[in-house]
Enzyme design. Structure first.
Site, PDB file in Angstrom:
ATOM      1  N   GLY A  46     -25.096  19.382  53.326  1.00  0.00           N
ATOM      2  CA  GLY A  46     -26.545  19.354  53.135  1.00  0.00           C
ATOM      3  C   GLY A  46     -27.054  17.924  53.043  1.00  0.00           C
ATOM      4  CG  ASP A  47     -28.742  16.723  50.280  1.00  0.00           C
ATOM      5  OD1 ASP A  47     -29.778  17.384  50.206  1.00  0.00           O
ATOM      6  OD2 ASP A  47     -27.821  16.794  49.448  1.00  0.00           O
ATOM      7  CE  LYS A  67     -30.348  20.990  56.499  1.00  0.00           C
ATOM      8  NZ  LYS A  67     -29.544  20.131  55.623  1.00  0.00           N
ATOM      9  CE  LYS A  83     -36.267  10.245  61.680  1.00  0.00           C
ATOM     10  NZ  LYS A  83     -36.059   8.819  61.697  1.00  0.00           N
ATOM     11  N   GLY A 122     -34.179  21.008  50.063  1.00  0.00           N
ATOM     12  CA  GLY A 122     -35.230  20.003  49.880  1.00  0.00           C
ATOM     13  C   GLY A 122     -35.309  19.195  51.157  1.00  0.00           C
ATOM     14  CG  HIS A 123     -35.396  20.781  54.701  1.00  0.00           C
ATOM     15  ND1 HIS A 123     -35.364  21.787  55.622  1.00  0.00           N
ATOM     16  CD2 HIS A 123     -34.167  20.785  54.115  1.00  0.00           C
ATOM     17  CE1 HIS A 123     -34.176  22.366  55.600  1.00  0.00           C
ATOM     18  NE2 HIS A 123     -33.443  21.787  54.683  1.00  0.00           N
ATOM     19  CB  THR A 124     -37.147  14.279  52.507  1.00  0.00           C
ATOM     20  OG1 THR A 124     -36.546  14.801  51.316  1.00  0.00           O
ATOM     21  CG2 THR A 124     -38.089  13.147  52.137  1.00  0.00           C
ATOM     22  CD  GLN A 126     -29.082  25.524  51.305  1.00  0.00           C
ATOM     23  OE1 GLN A 126     -29.048  26.545  51.959  1.00  0.00           O
ATOM     24  NE2 GLN A 126     -30.155  25.145  50.655  1.00  0.00           N
ATOM     25  CB  THR A 173     -31.403  18.744  41.289  1.00  0.00           C
ATOM     26  OG1 THR A 173     -30.528  18.001  42.148  1.00  0.00           O
ATOM     27  CG2 THR A 173     -31.313  20.218  41.625  1.00  0.00           C
ATOM     28  CE  LYS A 197     -30.664   8.814  54.098  1.00  0.00           C
ATOM     29  NZ  LYS A 197     -30.388   9.102  52.712  1.00  0.00           N
ATOM     30  CG  ASP A 220     -31.301   3.093  58.182  1.00  0.00           C
ATOM     31  OD1 ASP A 220     -31.017   4.207  58.652  1.00  0.00           O
ATOM     32  OD2 ASP A 220     -31.929   2.940  57.111  1.00  0.00           O
TER      33      ASP A 220
HETATM   34  P1  IMP Z   1     -26.953  26.760  44.864  1.00  0.00           P
HETATM   35  O1  IMP Z   1     -27.116  27.154  46.288  1.00  0.00           O
HETATM   36  O2  IMP Z   1     -28.214  26.175  44.284  1.00  0.00           O
HETATM   37  O3  IMP Z   1     -26.384  27.812  43.989  1.00  0.00           O
HETATM   38  O4  IMP Z   1     -25.893  25.559  44.816  1.00  0.00           O
HETATM   39  C1  IMP Z   1     -24.545  25.725  45.251  1.00  0.00           C
HETATM   40  C2  IMP Z   1     -23.974  24.391  45.719  1.00  0.00           C
HETATM   41  O5  IMP Z   1     -24.660  23.977  46.907  1.00  0.00           O
HETATM   42  C3  IMP Z   1     -24.177  23.238  44.729  1.00  0.00           C
HETATM   43  O6  IMP Z   1     -23.095  22.345  44.868  1.00  0.00           O
HETATM   44  C4  IMP Z   1     -25.454  22.565  45.202  1.00  0.00           C
HETATM   45  O7  IMP Z   1     -25.530  21.233  44.817  1.00  0.00           O
HETATM   46  C5  IMP Z   1     -25.299  22.718  46.713  1.00  0.00           C
HETATM   47  N1  IMP Z   1     -26.590  22.793  47.406  1.00  0.00           N
HETATM   48  C6  IMP Z   1     -27.422  23.850  47.469  1.00  0.00           C
HETATM   49  N2  IMP Z   1     -28.484  23.565  48.227  1.00  0.00           N
HETATM   50  C7  IMP Z   1     -28.312  22.312  48.666  1.00  0.00           C
HETATM   51  C8  IMP Z   1     -29.068  21.465  49.541  1.00  0.00           C
HETATM   52  O8  IMP Z   1     -30.106  21.835  50.084  1.00  0.00           O
HETATM   53  N3  IMP Z   1     -28.560  20.222  49.749  1.00  0.00           N
HETATM   54  C9  IMP Z   1     -27.379  19.808  49.200  1.00  0.00           C
HETATM   55  N4  IMP Z   1     -26.636  20.570  48.413  1.00  0.00           N
HETATM   56  C10 IMP Z   1     -27.093  21.815  48.142  1.00  0.00           C
END
Ligand code: IMP
Length: 433
Positions: free
Chosen positions: A12-13, A16, A18, A40-42, A230, A307, A337, A339
């Site tokens: 994840g992160d 996506k 952008k 969290g899509h920035t 994710q 978070t 990323k 850069d």
């Molecule tokens: P949950 O889906 O919130 O229960 O989280 C399960 C695991 O997936 C944890 O390690 C979270 O930090 C990770 N996780 C869930 N959603 C994201 C995301 O959008 N980006 C990065 N990690 C994520």
């Protein structure tokens, strides 16, 4: 027509949001197919930053229809907050946002269960975002969930009460006074009140049979992009289980999360960072718990957009990337990323894993279970800014060498290189959509 897909290839992160925003002008419809407010899509443009959790990243383009598909789970409180933020920017999401009646709702008691169950795991905790994801998908699979289409039923509040009662009963097994657990700094009653009020906002949107809508769009020649949340290594089947999320984050999730037949999948864009990050617990073979890891965190602003937690950082992991290419059927690689690596004198790339005396480039069940040692290939850093570069040819040779090696190893072209968070900082090589 076919549905093009965009997925994350790591934990994840990857950036996506952008890319979806960047690609949106080429599409008529952007559809989310899994996940929920854990995402969290920035997006950054015109000097502003915007984070989306549930709403597809095409929402900033009024001519594009955005669909929240059946595979997504929705917390009305988070949804309302997102809508309010969009309205502050003079957008009118009621005009270009559609929601599947089959999408499941996250109830306040799902958040409660998430918090209580995670706490009960102690050191073995998943590191969940605590947005109620696991418990809401559990109810979906165990056939107890409540869906968006149920909101207008006379029995809705009764079903809500019944589910809440059941969740509190379960939570009581794990702690004495579950209702004293705070939900994102709020008491249960406060969150529940907000949740019930937020349902009124949700109800103002068009609820649809999104599977018919999407398939109709395909028939009438509309271009659709499915936006993943994710990443592949958090997929409930193929990720580093149990340290995963509770949905299928890979291309296959598009079929079940939007009601699209496999033969209707078109291009698959795989988004990855030029290095790796992970937030939450679980294996991370190339993690750098040292100064280089700190450099990546600082320069990449690697803090969770949902978070705020600091992300774990490490080198790019080629076996994991190849695994993601295989599982998703990636047709185009998009590297984000680049850069962030600008100032590093040396860049490393994990090419295989060592277990005992054995070398392997497969992320097998065992590789995800036991301690493996990555073996690295070293690259010279480019040590220069990428600002103002708009074509691939202008990139420093050291970066082109890094890109070329990844492409050759993976057998897939890197079609886009992102050199900064803004829409403008994007180098495209040839045609994308
Ligand atoms: P949950 O889906 O919130 O229960 O989280 C399960 C695991 O997936 C944890 O390690 C979270 O930090 C990770 N996780 C869930 N959603 C994201 C995301 O959008 N980006 C990065 N990690 C994520």
């Amino acid at each position: 027509m076919k549905v093009d897909v965009l997925v994350g290839m790591q934990w994840g992160d990857e950036g996506k949001g952008k890319i979806v925003d960047f690609l949106t002008p080429h599409y008529d419809v952007i559809a989310r197919f899994q996940g929920g407010p854990n995402a969290g899509h920035t997006l950054e443009f015109d000097g502003c930053k915007h984070v989306l959790h549930t709403i597809p990243s095409g929402i900033f383009h009024p001519a594009t229809t955005n669909v929240i598909g059946n595979g997504v789970i929705i917390d009305p409180v988070v949804f309302r907050r997102e809508i309010e933020a969009l309205k502050k920017r003079d957008l009118h999401p009621e005009e270009n946002l559609l929601i599947s009646k089959r999408a499941h709702l996250i109830l306040p008691s799902h958040l409660l269960l998430d918090a209580v169950l995670e706490r009960s795991k102690g050191d073995a905790k998943i590191g969940s975002t605590l947005k109620g994801i696991g418990p809401a998908y559990t109810d979906k699979i165990s056939r107890n969930g409540i869906r968006v289409g149920d909101i207008s039923n006379a029995s809705f509040m009764n079903r809500y009460d019944e589910n809440k009662r059941h969740h509190i009963q379960i939570a009581s097994i794990y702690c004495d006074h579950p209702l004293n657990t705070l939900l994102h700094e709020k008491s249960f009653d406060e969150y529940e009140k907000q949740w019930i009020e937020a349902l009124e906002v949700l109800k103002m949107y068009r609820f649809i049979d999104s599977e018919y809508y999407i398939n109709q769009c395909l028939k009438s020649g509309k271009r659709i992009l499915a936006e993943g949340a994710q990443g592949t290594l958090l997929d409930v089947d193929f990720g580093s289980y149990p340290y995963v999320t509770s949905s299928n984050t890979i291309t296959a999730g598009v079929c079940s999360g939007l009601g699209v037949a496999p033969k209707s999948i078109g291009k698959v864009f795989g988004v990855f960072k030029a290095y790796c990050t992970r937030v939450g617990s679980g294996p991370f073979p190339t993690e750098l718990p040292d100064k280089t890891g700190e450099y990546l965190r600082d320069h990449g602003h690697e803090y969770g957009s949902t978070t705020g937690r600091p992300r774990r950082c490490g080198w790019l992991d080629l076996p994991a990337l190849k695994y993601a290419i295989m599982l998703n059927g990636i047709s185009h690689l998009l590297m984000m990323k680049a850069d962030v690596l600008n100032e590093l004198p040396e860049i490393k790339l994990c090419t295989s894993y060592k277990t005992g005396d054995e070398l392997s480039d497969q992320l097998t069940f065992e590789a995800l279970e036991q301690k493996i040692t990555p073996t690295y290939k070293s690259f010279k850093g480019w040590r220069t800014s990428l600002d103002g570069l708009i074509q691939y040819d202008q990139l420093p040779n050291a970066l082109k060498t890094y890109v070329g090696y990844i492409e050759e190893e993976c057998g897939v072209r890197i079609a886009l290189i992102s050199t900064g968070p803004d829409r403008n900082k994007t180098i495209v090589r040839g045609l994308l959509p």
